[in-house]
Write an enzyme that holds these catalytic residues in place. Structure first.
Site, PDB file in Angstrom:
ATOM      1  N   TYR A  39       1.155  -0.873  -0.079  1.00  0.00           N
ATOM      2  CA  TYR A  39      -0.099  -0.117  -0.099  1.00  0.00           C
ATOM      3  C   TYR A  39       0.647   1.316   0.018  1.00  0.00           C
ATOM      4  O   TYR A  39       0.511   2.097  -0.775  1.00  0.00           O
ATOM      5  CB  TYR A  39      -0.862   0.126   1.207  1.00  0.00           C
ATOM      6  CG  TYR A  39      -1.787   1.924   1.153  1.00  0.00           C
ATOM      7  CD1 TYR A  39      -2.871   0.889   0.039  1.00  0.00           C
ATOM      8  CD2 TYR A  39      -1.809   2.251   2.032  1.00  0.00           C
ATOM      9  CE1 TYR A  39      -4.533   1.747  -0.229  1.00  0.00           C
ATOM     10  CE2 TYR A  39      -2.674   3.156   1.874  1.00  0.00           C
ATOM     11  CZ  TYR A  39      -3.607   3.038   0.781  1.00  0.00           C
ATOM     12  OH  TYR A  39      -4.879   4.183   0.968  1.00  0.00           O
ATOM     13  N   GLY A  40       2.536   1.093  -0.128  1.00  0.00           N
ATOM     14  CA  GLY A  40       3.036   2.386   0.661  1.00  0.00           C
ATOM     15  C   GLY A  40       3.413   2.871   2.326  1.00  0.00           C
ATOM     16  O   GLY A  40       3.706   4.201   1.909  1.00  0.00           O
TER      17      GLY A  40
END
Length: 100
Positions: A39-40
């Protein structure tokens, strides 16, 4: 690695808070990306996952006037929801209308 674990109860709500007993929380793409590390953003571990849910208010802190025990409320987006009980700031919550 993902695993279910016992966590301490959230305890009593402080002023302006409520405790919600979760009834349902879906698994969505955001959750799967977060779990897979794609997801970062990575939460600090151990972390409670889940980003959506609905439950019943089981305790109300001082000063909360718009919610009462027994009201159903949505869990605000991005608040961990894969738990039996959560504590949240009441101003972000609204009671849901009764089921028909």
């Amino acid at each position: 690695m993902l695993k279910a674990v016992d966590i301490p109860d959230v305890g009593a709500p402080a002023a302006g808070e409520v405790v919600i007993a979760l009834e349902a929380s879906p698994v969505n793409q955001y959750d799967l990306l977060m779990i897979a590390g794609g997801y970062g953003y990575r939460p600090r571990l151990p972390a409670i996952m889940g980003t959506e849910g609905v439950g019943r208010v089981v305790a109300v802190g001082a000063g909360v006037k718009h919610l009462k025990e027994g009201d159903r409320a949505l869990v605000p987006f991005l608040h961990p929801a894969w738990a039996e009980r959560i504590k949240n700031s009441a101003p972000w919550l609204r009671p849901l209308p009764p089921a028909r």
